[in-house]
Write a protein that holds these residues in place. Structure first.
Motif, short mmCIF file in Angstrom:
data_model
loop_
_atom_site.label_atom_id
_atom_site.label_comp_id
_atom_site.label_asym_id
_atom_site.label_seq_id
_atom_site.Cartn_x
_atom_site.Cartn_y
_atom_site.Cartn_z
N GLY A 35 -35.63 -1.17 -15.29
CA GLY A 35 -37.03 -1.56 -15.24
C GLY A 35 -37.88 -0.66 -16.10
O GLY A 35 -37.55 0.51 -16.32
N CYS A 50 -38.29 -6.00 -16.36
CA CYS A 50 -36.99 -5.62 -15.82
C CYS A 50 -35.92 -6.55 -16.40
O CYS A 50 -36.20 -7.72 -16.68
N SER A 52 -31.80 -7.57 -15.58
CA SER A 52 -30.75 -7.42 -14.60
C SER A 52 -29.44 -6.98 -15.25
O SER A 52 -29.26 -7.11 -16.46
N GLY A 99 -31.56 1.00 -11.54
CA GLY A 99 -31.28 0.72 -10.15
C GLY A 99 -29.97 -0.05 -10.00
O GLY A 99 -29.70 -0.95 -10.79
N TRP A 103 -33.31 -6.02 -6.90
CA TRP A 103 -34.70 -5.74 -7.23
C TRP A 103 -35.49 -7.02 -7.04
O TRP A 103 -34.95 -8.12 -7.09
N LEU A 107 -42.19 -5.73 -9.26
CA LEU A 107 -41.27 -4.61 -9.24
C LEU A 107 -41.76 -3.50 -8.32
O LEU A 107 -42.95 -3.18 -8.27
N ASP A 111 -36.93 0.63 -5.63
CA ASP A 111 -35.64 -0.03 -5.85
C ASP A 111 -34.86 0.59 -7.01
O ASP A 111 -33.75 0.15 -7.32
N PHE A 112 -35.45 1.59 -7.66
CA PHE A 112 -34.84 2.21 -8.83
C PHE A 112 -34.67 3.70 -8.56
O PHE A 112 -35.64 4.39 -8.29
#
Length: 125
Positions: A35, A50, A52, A99, A103, A107, A111-112
């Protein structure tokens, strides 16, 4: 040692472009969602974009949609944020973060787990 290092920030005129890089060392980015966040003085941190780890799906905040593009080069263990049509309101310190888990949008920095030191982007004439 897990480390993320951002680069590519600087001073640019409105309407200009910059490409930020987020290089990882000590771990392989392939398995991580990456992210980009930014924080301007006196403002809350904002999740900008972000990408994935699984299918390469991407997310953009409304404030940057259509102007910013996130991409990853797993061979170089690097994620990029191409920023076009920059505006003064894009001025901030930009951070990349990695992360392993899920997520969600918008954001959430929680989560990171791994963060870079940040790079300053200033958009001004």
């Amino acid at each position: 040692q897990v480390q993320l290092v951002e680069s590519g920030g600087g001073l640019v005129q409105p309407g200009g472009s910059l490409r930020l890089s987020c290089a990882a060392s000590g771990f392989t980015l392939d398995y991580y969602a990456i992210g980009w966040f930014r924080q301007a003085p006196g403002k809350e941190r904002e999740g900008v974009s972000c990408i994935s780890s699984s299918d390469g799906s991407t997310y953009y905040a409304d404030s940057v949609k259509g102007r910013f593009t996130i991409s990853r080069d797993n061979a170089k263990n690097t994620v990029y944020l191409q920023m076009n049509s920059l505006k003064p309101e894009d001025t901030a310190v930009y951070y990349c973060a990695a992360g392993l888990g899920s997520w969600y949008v918008p954001l959430n920095g929680a989560d990171f787990g791994s963060w870079g030191q940040g790079t300053q982007v200033t958009v001004s004439s």
